[in-house]
Design an enzyme around this catalytic site. Structure first.
Site, PDB file in Angstrom:
ATOM      1  N   LYS A  41       0.839  -1.209   0.000  1.00 27.47           N
ATOM      2  CA  LYS A  41       0.000   0.000   0.000  1.00 27.47           C
ATOM      3  C   LYS A  41       0.873   1.259   0.000  1.00 27.47           C
ATOM      4  O   LYS A  41       0.637   2.183  -0.757  1.00 27.47           O
ATOM      5  CB  LYS A  41      -0.900   0.055   1.246  1.00 27.47           C
ATOM      6  CG  LYS A  41      -1.854  -1.086   1.412  1.00 27.47           C
ATOM      7  CD  LYS A  41      -2.828  -0.826   2.557  1.00 27.47           C
ATOM      8  CE  LYS A  41      -2.195  -0.564   3.892  1.00 27.47           C
ATOM      9  NZ  LYS A  41      -1.642  -1.705   4.611  1.00 27.47           N
ATOM     10  N   ARG A 116      -9.680   0.171   9.993  1.00 25.83           N
ATOM     11  CA  ARG A 116      -9.205  -1.194  10.239  1.00 25.83           C
ATOM     12  C   ARG A 116     -10.229  -2.011  10.996  1.00 25.83           C
ATOM     13  O   ARG A 116     -10.020  -3.202  11.219  1.00 25.83           O
ATOM     14  CB  ARG A 116      -7.943  -1.120  11.069  1.00 25.83           C
ATOM     15  CG  ARG A 116      -6.663  -1.307  10.226  1.00 25.83           C
ATOM     16  CD  ARG A 116      -5.552  -1.320  11.132  1.00 25.83           C
ATOM     17  NE  ARG A 116      -4.268  -1.742  10.936  1.00 25.83           N
ATOM     18  CZ  ARG A 116      -3.253  -1.043  10.464  1.00 25.83           C
ATOM     19  NH1 ARG A 116      -3.451   0.113   9.918  1.00 25.83           N
ATOM     20  NH2 ARG A 116      -2.054  -1.520  10.509  1.00 25.83           N
ATOM     21  N   ARG A 155      12.215  -4.820   5.425  1.00 31.21           N
ATOM     22  CA  ARG A 155      11.818  -3.444   5.094  1.00 31.21           C
ATOM     23  C   ARG A 155      12.652  -2.403   5.843  1.00 31.21           C
ATOM     24  O   ARG A 155      12.946  -2.567   7.028  1.00 31.21           O
ATOM     25  CB  ARG A 155      10.333  -3.302   5.459  1.00 31.21           C
ATOM     26  CG  ARG A 155       9.746  -1.937   5.242  1.00 31.21           C
ATOM     27  CD  ARG A 155       8.273  -2.008   5.014  1.00 31.21           C
ATOM     28  NE  ARG A 155       7.491  -2.344   6.206  1.00 31.21           N
ATOM     29  CZ  ARG A 155       6.165  -2.409   6.203  1.00 31.21           C
ATOM     30  NH1 ARG A 155       5.501  -2.187   5.094  1.00 31.21           N
ATOM     31  NH2 ARG A 155       5.512  -2.725   7.301  1.00 31.21           N
ATOM     32  N   ARG A 188      11.432  -0.374  11.410  1.00 33.54           N
ATOM     33  CA  ARG A 188      10.323  -0.195  12.350  1.00 33.54           C
ATOM     34  C   ARG A 188      10.415  -1.244  13.440  1.00 33.54           C
ATOM     35  O   ARG A 188      10.709  -2.400  13.166  1.00 33.54           O
ATOM     36  CB  ARG A 188       8.996  -0.340  11.602  1.00 33.54           C
ATOM     37  CG  ARG A 188       8.543   0.932  10.947  1.00 33.54           C
ATOM     38  CD  ARG A 188       7.353   0.712  10.071  1.00 33.54           C
ATOM     39  NE  ARG A 188       6.250   0.005  10.711  1.00 33.54           N
ATOM     40  CZ  ARG A 188       5.059  -0.180  10.150  1.00 33.54           C
ATOM     41  NH1 ARG A 188       4.838   0.305   8.942  1.00 33.54           N
ATOM     42  NH2 ARG A 188       4.111  -0.830  10.777  1.00 33.54           N
ATOM     43  N   ARG A 199       0.090  -8.821  14.147  1.00 36.12           N
ATOM     44  CA  ARG A 199      -0.494  -7.836  13.223  1.00 36.12           C
ATOM     45  C   ARG A 199      -1.344  -8.533  12.157  1.00 36.12           C
ATOM     46  O   ARG A 199      -2.411  -8.036  11.771  1.00 36.12           O
ATOM     47  CB  ARG A 199       0.615  -6.996  12.571  1.00 36.12           C
ATOM     48  CG  ARG A 199       1.282  -6.057  13.577  1.00 36.12           C
ATOM     49  CD  ARG A 199       2.632  -5.559  13.099  1.00 36.12           C
ATOM     50  NE  ARG A 199       2.539  -4.646  11.982  1.00 36.12           N
ATOM     51  CZ  ARG A 199       3.559  -4.375  11.160  1.00 36.12           C
ATOM     52  NH1 ARG A 199       4.722  -4.976  11.306  1.00 36.12           N
ATOM     53  NH2 ARG A 199       3.397  -3.519  10.189  1.00 36.12           N
TER      54      ARG A 199
HETATM   55  P1  AMP Z   1       0.810   0.288   9.914  1.00 32.79           P
HETATM   56  O1  AMP Z   1       1.902   1.274   9.680  1.00 32.79           O
HETATM   57  O2  AMP Z   1      -0.415   0.579   9.094  1.00 32.79           O
HETATM   58  O3  AMP Z   1       1.273  -1.145   9.798  1.00 32.79           O
HETATM   59  O4  AMP Z   1       0.341   0.489  11.450  1.00 32.79           O
HETATM   60  C1  AMP Z   1       1.244   0.271  12.512  1.00 32.79           C
HETATM   61  C2  AMP Z   1       0.468   0.128  13.805  1.00 32.79           C
HETATM   62  O5  AMP Z   1      -0.242   1.338  14.090  1.00 32.79           O
HETATM   63  C3  AMP Z   1      -0.591  -0.976  13.821  1.00 32.79           C
HETATM   64  O6  AMP Z   1      -0.048  -2.247  14.114  1.00 32.79           O
HETATM   65  C4  AMP Z   1      -1.523  -0.460  14.928  1.00 32.79           C
HETATM   66  O7  AMP Z   1      -0.970  -0.674  16.214  1.00 32.79           O
HETATM   67  C5  AMP Z   1      -1.516   1.048  14.679  1.00 32.79           C
HETATM   68  N1  AMP Z   1      -2.582   1.474  13.740  1.00 32.79           N
HETATM   69  C6  AMP Z   1      -2.411   2.032  12.498  1.00 32.79           C
HETATM   70  N2  AMP Z   1      -3.603   2.302  11.930  1.00 32.79           N
HETATM   71  C7  AMP Z   1      -4.555   1.913  12.815  1.00 32.79           C
HETATM   72  C8  AMP Z   1      -5.978   1.907  12.793  1.00 32.79           C
HETATM   73  N3  AMP Z   1      -6.696   2.355  11.746  1.00 32.79           N
HETATM   74  N4  AMP Z   1      -6.620   1.418  13.888  1.00 32.79           N
HETATM   75  C9  AMP Z   1      -5.949   0.968  14.967  1.00 32.79           C
HETATM   76  N5  AMP Z   1      -4.612   0.906  15.039  1.00 32.79           N
HETATM   77  C10 AMP Z   1      -3.898   1.386  13.971  1.00 32.79           C
END
Ligand code: AMP
Length: 239
Positions: A41, A116, A155, A188, A199
C-alpha cells in the site's frame, strides 16, 4: 523554512504548475487501501496521490510521528503498537477527522491503514455523510501471508516521508540512506516476525469484515504481482 525557488530548475517549476492546472480538472476521489502489513500500500500510494491529486493519510505514519514526538496521544498508542495490536478507534478516527480537512485533501484522499475495524468504517461513513461525501473505491491488496514475512522483515523506512525500501527487492541506492533526502533509514520496531504474527491476526479478524462492509465498492488486486503490474491494475480501477 521557505524554499528558495531560484534554486529550482525552470522545467521543474513548469512541470509542477502544469500538474496543478491538471489537478483543477480532476474529479474528487476518496479511496481506501486495505491490505495486510507489507502488501505494498505504502509503495503504491505516491503514484495514486500524484495521478489523482489526493492527499495520502496513513494512520500508522501519523501514530509513529506522535510516538516519536512523545505527545499524550503517542504515549497512549505506543503500547498497542509495540505489541502489534490496534490502538483505540477514537484515537484514529480523531486523527482522520482532522487530517481530511487539511487543504491538501481538497480533491479527496487515500486512506492507508484506516479504517481497520467496522466501527472505524461506520464512523468514517458518518463523518463523510455529514459533509455530503462518501467513499468511491476500496482497493483490496491481496497477498498470501507466507510472502509477507520476508517483505516485512527486510523493510527499511524513511520516517520523514514514509518511503519504504526492501533490502532485497527494492534496495536504496546507498545502503541505509533515503534516495531523495540522503537521511538515514530505520527499521520499524514492529517489523519483526513475532509482532507480524499479531499484526496479521488483527488484520484477518478485524479488517476482513471492513472489506465486507464496503463490498459494493471493493476492487480486488493481486498485490503479489510486480509493482508496475499492480500499478496498472490500480490505474484501471480508479479510471
Ligand atoms: P501500519 O503502519 O499501518 O502497519 O500500522 C502500525 C500500527 O499502528 C498498527 O499495528 C496499529 O498498532 C496502529 N494502527 C495504524 N492504523 C490503525 C488503525 N486504523 N486502527 C488501529 N490501530 C492502527
Amino acid at each position: 523554512m521557505p524554499i528558495d525557488l531560484s534554486e529550482v530548475p525552470t522545467h521543474e517549476l513548469m512541470k509542477e504548475i502544469q500538474h496543478r492546472l491538471d489537478c483543477g480538472n480532476k474529479p474528487d476521489k476518496r479511496v481506501i487501501l486495505i491490505g495486510p502489513p507489507g502488501c505494498g500500500k505504502g509503495t503504491q500510494s505516491p503514484r495514486i496521490k500524484y495521478e489523482h491529486c489526493l492527499c495520502h493519510l496513513a494512520t500508522g505514519d501519523m501514530l509513529r510521528a506522535a510516538v516519536a514526538a512523545k505527545t499524550p496521544l503517542g504515549l497512549e498508542a505506543k503500547k498497542a503498537m509495540d505489541a502489534g495490536a490496534l490502538v483505540s478507534d477514537d484515537i484514529v478516527v480523531g486523527l482522520i477527522e482532522e487530517a481530511t480537512q487539511q487543504p491538501e485533501c481538497a480533491k479527496g484522499f487515500i486512506l492507508d491503514g484506516f479504517p481497520r475495524t467496522v466501527v472505524q468504517a461506520k464512523k468514517l461513513d458518518e463523518m463523510l455523510a455529514k459533509r455530503g461525501q462518501g467513499i468511491d473505491k476500496v482497493l483490496d491488496f491481496v497477498v498470501p501471508d507466507a510472502l509477507l514475512v520476508e517483505r516485512v522483515t527486510g523493510r527499511w523506512v524513511h520516517p520523514g516521508s514514509g518511503r519504504s525500501y526492501h533490502e532485497k527487492f527494492a534496495p536504496p541506492k546507498v545502503t541505509g540512506v533515503d534516495d531523495i533526502t540522503g537521511e538515514p533509514l530505520i527499521k520499524r520496531k514492529d517489523d519483526n516476525a513475532d509482532t507480524l504474527k499479531a499484526r496479521l491476526a488483527a488484520f484477518h479478524s478485524q479488517t476482513t469484515p471492513v472489506i465486507e462492509h464496503y463490498a459494493k465498492k471493493v476492487v480486488v488486486l493481486k498485490a503479489d504481482r510486480p509493482q508496475d503490474e499492480v500499478a496498472r491494475s490500480i490505474a484501471a480501477a480508479l479510471a
